[in-house]
Design a protein around this motif. Sequence first.
Motif, PDB file in Angstrom:
ATOM      1  N   MET A  30       0.826  -1.205   0.000  1.00 51.53           N
ATOM      2  CA  MET A  30       0.000   0.000   0.000  1.00 51.53           C
ATOM      3  C   MET A  30       0.863   1.259   0.000  1.00 51.53           C
ATOM      4  O   MET A  30       0.521   2.252  -0.645  1.00 51.53           O
ATOM      5  CB  MET A  30      -0.939   0.013   1.218  1.00 51.53           C
ATOM      6  N   ALA A  31       1.995   1.212   0.697  1.00 45.51           N
ATOM      7  CA  ALA A  31       2.897   2.363   0.745  1.00 45.51           C
ATOM      8  C   ALA A  31       3.521   2.628  -0.619  1.00 45.51           C
ATOM      9  O   ALA A  31       3.660   3.777  -1.034  1.00 45.51           O
ATOM     10  CB  ALA A  31       3.988   2.130   1.795  1.00 45.51           C
ATOM     11  N   ILE A  32       3.891   1.570  -1.313  1.00 43.33           N
ATOM     12  CA  ILE A  32       4.467   1.732  -2.650  1.00 43.33           C
ATOM     13  C   ILE A  32       3.446   2.357  -3.592  1.00 43.33           C
ATOM     14  O   ILE A  32       3.775   3.201  -4.423  1.00 43.33           O
ATOM     15  CB  ILE A  32       4.957   0.375  -3.204  1.00 43.33           C
ATOM     16  N   GLU A  33       2.196   1.952  -3.442  1.00 41.32           N
ATOM     17  CA  GLU A  33       1.141   2.449  -4.326  1.00 41.32           C
ATOM     18  C   GLU A  33       0.671   3.853  -3.965  1.00 41.32           C
ATOM     19  O   GLU A  33       0.037   4.508  -4.775  1.00 41.32           O
ATOM     20  CB  GLU A  33      -0.050   1.484  -4.300  1.00 41.32           C
ATOM     21  N   SER A  34       0.970   4.338  -2.775  1.00 42.42           N
ATOM     22  CA  SER A  34       0.544   5.685  -2.387  1.00 42.42           C
ATOM     23  C   SER A  34       1.554   6.716  -2.882  1.00 42.42           C
ATOM     24  O   SER A  34       2.671   6.378  -3.267  1.00 42.42           O
ATOM     25  CB  SER A  34       0.401   5.788  -0.868  1.00 42.42           C
ATOM     26  N   THR A  35       1.164   7.967  -2.866  1.00 41.04           N
ATOM     27  CA  THR A  35       2.055   9.044  -3.305  1.00 41.04           C
ATOM     28  C   THR A  35       2.884   9.608  -2.159  1.00 41.04           C
ATOM     29  O   THR A  35       3.827  10.347  -2.394  1.00 41.04           O
ATOM     30  CB  THR A  35       1.238  10.188  -3.944  1.00 41.04           C
ATOM     31  N   SER A  36       2.560   9.250  -0.928  1.00 40.85           N
ATOM     32  CA  SER A  36       3.267   9.768   0.238  1.00 40.85           C
ATOM     33  C   SER A  36       4.616   9.081   0.411  1.00 40.85           C
ATOM     34  O   SER A  36       4.737   7.862   0.258  1.00 40.85           O
ATOM     35  CB  SER A  36       2.423   9.547   1.495  1.00 40.85           C
ATOM     36  N   LYS A  37       5.612   9.858   0.765  1.00 39.14           N
ATOM     37  CA  LYS A  37       6.947   9.306   1.022  1.00 39.14           C
ATOM     38  C   LYS A  37       7.076   8.859   2.484  1.00 39.14           C
ATOM     39  O   LYS A  37       7.906   8.024   2.801  1.00 39.14           O
ATOM     40  CB  LYS A  37       8.002  10.358   0.693  1.00 39.14           C
ATOM     41  N   VAL A  38       6.251   9.395   3.352  1.00 35.33           N
ATOM     42  CA  VAL A  38       6.316   9.095   4.785  1.00 35.33           C
ATOM     43  C   VAL A  38       6.095   7.606   5.043  1.00 35.33           C
ATOM     44  O   VAL A  38       6.847   6.980   5.786  1.00 35.33           O
ATOM     45  CB  VAL A  38       5.292   9.950   5.566  1.00 35.33           C
ATOM     46  N   ASP A  39       5.074   7.033   4.430  1.00 32.55           N
ATOM     47  CA  ASP A  39       4.816   5.608   4.658  1.00 32.55           C
ATOM     48  C   ASP A  39       5.873   4.729   4.004  1.00 32.55           C
ATOM     49  O   ASP A  39       6.193   3.658   4.506  1.00 32.55           O
ATOM     50  CB  ASP A  39       3.407   5.215   4.213  1.00 32.55           C
ATOM     51  N   ASP A  40       6.453   5.201   2.900  1.00 31.84           N
ATOM     52  CA  ASP A  40       7.554   4.448   2.284  1.00 31.84           C
ATOM     53  C   ASP A  40       8.724   4.339   3.256  1.00 31.84           C
ATOM     54  O   ASP A  40       9.311   3.271   3.415  1.00 31.84           O
ATOM     55  CB  ASP A  40       8.037   5.125   1.002  1.00 31.84           C
ATOM     56  N   GLU A  41       9.066   5.454   3.893  1.00 36.20           N
ATOM     57  CA  GLU A  41      10.171   5.462   4.860  1.00 36.20           C
ATOM     58  C   GLU A  41       9.875   4.548   6.040  1.00 36.20           C
ATOM     59  O   GLU A  41      10.754   3.822   6.500  1.00 36.20           O
ATOM     60  CB  GLU A  41      10.433   6.876   5.356  1.00 36.20           C
ATOM     61  N   GLN A  42       8.636   4.586   6.536  1.00 38.38           N
ATOM     62  CA  GLN A  42       8.252   3.744   7.671  1.00 38.38           C
ATOM     63  C   GLN A  42       8.456   2.272   7.344  1.00 38.38           C
ATOM     64  O   GLN A  42       9.042   1.533   8.118  1.00 38.38           O
ATOM     65  CB  GLN A  42       6.791   4.012   8.063  1.00 38.38           C
ATOM     66  N   TRP A  43       7.987   1.840   6.185  1.00 35.50           N
ATOM     67  CA  TRP A  43       8.031   0.411   5.886  1.00 35.50           C
ATOM     68  C   TRP A  43       9.410  -0.044   5.432  1.00 35.50           C
ATOM     69  O   TRP A  43       9.818  -1.175   5.715  1.00 35.50           O
ATOM     70  CB  TRP A  43       6.924   0.029   4.912  1.00 35.50           C
ATOM     71  N   PHE A  91      11.052   5.924  13.721  1.00 39.06           N
ATOM     72  CA  PHE A  91      11.691   6.570  14.873  1.00 39.06           C
ATOM     73  C   PHE A  91      13.070   5.962  15.143  1.00 39.06           C
ATOM     74  O   PHE A  91      14.063   6.678  15.284  1.00 39.06           O
ATOM     75  CB  PHE A  91      10.805   6.437  16.110  1.00 39.06           C
ATOM     76  N   ILE A  92      13.143   4.629  15.225  1.00 44.44           N
ATOM     77  CA  ILE A  92      14.412   3.950  15.492  1.00 44.44           C
ATOM     78  C   ILE A  92      15.410   4.249  14.374  1.00 44.44           C
ATOM     79  O   ILE A  92      16.580   4.542  14.634  1.00 44.44           O
ATOM     80  CB  ILE A  92      14.213   2.423  15.623  1.00 44.44           C
ATOM     81  N   TYR A  93      14.941   4.208  13.138  1.00 38.41           N
ATOM     82  CA  TYR A  93      15.843   4.482  12.013  1.00 38.41           C
ATOM     83  C   TYR A  93      16.393   5.902  12.094  1.00 38.41           C
ATOM     84  O   TYR A  93      17.598   6.117  11.992  1.00 38.41           O
ATOM     85  CB  TYR A  93      15.142   4.263  10.672  1.00 38.41           C
ATOM     86  N   GLU A  94      15.503   6.874  12.267  1.00 40.74           N
ATOM     87  CA  GLU A  94      15.919   8.279  12.325  1.00 40.74           C
ATOM     88  C   GLU A  94      16.847   8.534  13.502  1.00 40.74           C
ATOM     89  O   GLU A  94      17.830   9.254  13.369  1.00 40.74           O
ATOM     90  CB  GLU A  94      14.698   9.201  12.434  1.00 40.74           C
TER      91      GLU A  94
END
Length: 145
Positions: A30-43, A91-94
């Motif tokens: 779903m993140a790949i298919e969305s236009t938001s970059k935020v969910d891409d980073e999360q997953w 959060f952990i990644y950042e």
Amino acid sequence: MDRFWTLMSFLHSLAGPLIMLLYPLYASVMAIESTSKVDDEQWLAYWILYSFLSLMEMLFQPILEWIPIWYDVKLALVVWLVMPQFRGAAFIYERFVREKIRKYGRLGGGGTTTGHHHKSSSPNVNLKNKFVDFMAHKKGEHEDS
């Protein structure tokens, strides 16, 4: 009462794969298919951390076998990483992974370009950069050394 505990045991063992794999797989698509970059980073951060956790679990399995609540602790950690309300993976990644990459590697503007080697204080970074450069070369290109 025995059936209740059997059911609870079954649900407990099913929770891990559902929470650790099935939901993240669905959310990643779903993140790949969305236009938001935020969910891409999360997953993407989740899969990096989950891979690291799995690797550490394999390495320390003889020790972890002696900790009776390890599976529950891991499940709770993964729930925190997965839940969109917490965005634990991002959060952990950042907070930790990106800091280490910036400190010991190159991130943000200092990326490797094919054929160029940059001086670095860490021999591991130089080795990694040489490997990346080697892998990035096209067939027929030879490095002049």
